[in-house]
Design a protein around this motif. Structure first.
Motif, PDB file in Angstrom:
ATOM      1  N   GLU A   1     -10.299   3.882  -3.871  1.00  0.00           N
ATOM      2  CA  GLU A   1      -9.325   3.273  -2.957  1.00  0.00           C
ATOM      3  C   GLU A   1      -8.303   4.312  -2.502  1.00  0.00           C
TER       4      GLU A   1
ATOM      5  N   MET B   1      -7.551   5.592   1.227  1.00  0.00           N
ATOM      6  CA  MET B   1      -6.201   5.590   1.791  1.00  0.00           C
ATOM      7  C   MET B   1      -5.831   6.977   2.317  1.00  0.00           C
TER       8      MET B   1
ATOM      9  N   SER C   1      -7.598   7.457   5.534  1.00  0.00           N
ATOM     10  CA  SER C   1      -6.925   6.668   6.572  1.00  0.00           C
ATOM     11  C   SER C   1      -5.628   7.341   7.009  1.00  0.00           C
ATOM     12  N   THR C   2      -4.870   7.842   6.028  1.00  0.00           N
ATOM     13  CA  THR C   2      -3.608   8.516   6.342  1.00  0.00           C
ATOM     14  C   THR C   2      -3.854   9.798   7.138  1.00  0.00           C
TER      15      THR C   2
END
Length: 293
Positions: free
Chosen positions: A153, A157, A160-161
Motif C-alpha cells: 500500500e 501511495m 501515486s504521489t
C-alpha cells in the motif's frame, strides 16, 4: 538439561583430532575413532608408498591398522555434531550462565531453569522454547504478511504521489510558459502604446511649430520693413533742408501707415497626454486576471 561441563565434553568427543574442529561428514575406521571425511582422505594421500601399495594405514590417534575399505559414515556422530552446533547458537543466561531454554509468558522473555526458580518468576507461566516457538513463529509470520500488505500500500501511495508530482510540475511548466507568453504580449502592447503616444505628440509638435514659425517669419519681415522706414526717415532728418522737405508729406504718410498687427495667440496646452495611472490600472487588472487563471 545439559550442563556446561557435559557440553564441553560432547564438543571434545565431536572434534576431529586432525583439524581440531567439529567434524564435517564424520567417518569411522576399524579402531572406532572418527575423523572428518576430507581430513582422513588427505591423511591417506600423505601416507608412505608402502602403505598406499598395501592399502593398510594406521590410525592418527591410536596407531591401530585399518583398511580404506573400512571407512564408513558415522551418522549418529553427525547428528550429535548438528545438535552441538545448535547448542552453540543458543543464548546463555547473563546471570546464571545456563542455556535460555524456557520462555516466560508473563515477562515475554527467555529464561533459564534457575531463573524459573527465583521469586521474580514465581507463579509465572513458563514453557519450553520448542513448545512455544511454533505458535510465536506463526504470529510473526502473520505480522510479516500484514506488514508486507502495508508495504505494498505504501509503494502504491508513493507511485501515486510521484505521479502527482509529475503532473503538478507539468502544470507549473505550462503556466510558466503561459505567463511568459502573456507578459511578452503585454510588453508588446505597452511598447506599441508608447510608440503611438510619441508619434501623436510629434504630430502635435510639428503642427504647432509650423504655425509659430510662420508667424515668426511674418514678424521678421515686418521688422525689416520698419527698419527700412526708420533708415529713410533718419536720412531725411540728417540731410539738407531741400532733401528733408522733398516729398516729406508722402514720407510721413507712408510712415504713419505702417501698422503692427497683434500676432495670433497660440495655446501651448498639450492635447496629447498619456494617462499612465489609468494605463497602469488597466495593466494591473490584466495581471490579476492572469493570476486568477
Amino acid at each position: 538439561m545439559a550442563s556446561a561441563t557435559s557440553s564441553k565434553k560432547m564438543r571434545e568427543e565431536a572434534n576431529c583430532s586432525i583439524c581440531l574442529n567439529l567434524m564435517t561428514n564424520p567417518v569411522s575406521i576399524d579402531c572406532g575413532h572418527s575423523y572428518c571425511h576430507s581430513c582422513i582422505m588427505e591423511f591417506l594421500k600423505k601416507s608412505s608408498c608402502n602403505q598406499l601399495m598395501l592399502k593398510v594405514f594406521y590410525c592418527p590417534q591410536c596407531r591401530a591398522p585399518f583398511h580404506t575399505d573400512s571407512l564408513r559414515p558415522n551418522k549418529q556422530l553427525g547428528n550429535l555434531i548438528e545438535a552441538i552446533k545448535e547448542m552453540d547458537h543458543e543464548k546463555s543466561c547473563e546471570e546464571h550462565g545456563e542455556p535460555l531454554q524456557l520462555f516466560c509468558e508473563d515477562e515475554g522473555q527467555l529464561i533459564c531453569w534457575r531463573c524459573e526458580r527465583t521469586p521474580k518468576h514465581k507463579d509465572h507461566t513458563t514453557a519450553l522454547v520448542e513448545d512455544v516457538c511454533q505458535d510465536y513463529k506463526e504470529k510473526l509470520q502473520k505480522s510479516v504478511t500484514n506488514l508486507k500488505k502495508l508495504e505494498e500500500e505504501c509503494i502504491d501511495m508513493k507511485v501515486s504521489t510521484a505521479l502527482q508530482i509529475t503532473e503538478w510540475k507539468e502544470k507549473i511548466q505550462i503556466q510558466r510558459q503561459k505567463i511568459h507568453s502573456d507578459f511578452k504580449t503585454l510588453h508588446s502592447f505597452l511598447h506599441d502604446e508608447e510608440k503611438f503616444y510619441l508619434w501623436k505628440l510629434e504630430q502635435e509638435e510639428e503642427q504647432t511649430l509650423k504655425r509659430l514659425r510662420a508667424q515668426e517669419a511674418d514678424l521678421e519681415q515686418k521688422s525689416h520693413e520698419i527698419k527700412s522706414y526708420i533708415l529713410e526717415l533718419e536720412e531725411k532728418c540728417q540731410g539738407s533742408a531741400q532733401n528733408l522737405l522733398e516729398d516729406v508729406k508722402d514720407t510721413l504718410s507712408r510712415s504713419w501707415a505702417v501698422k503692427l498687427e497683434t500676432p495670433e495667440v497660440f495655446s501651448l496646452e498639450l492635447h496629447t497626454t498619456c494617462n499612465v495611472s489609468e494605463l497602469y490600472f488597466d495593466v494591473k487588472k490584466m495581471l490579476r486576471s492572469y493570476q486568477g487563471m
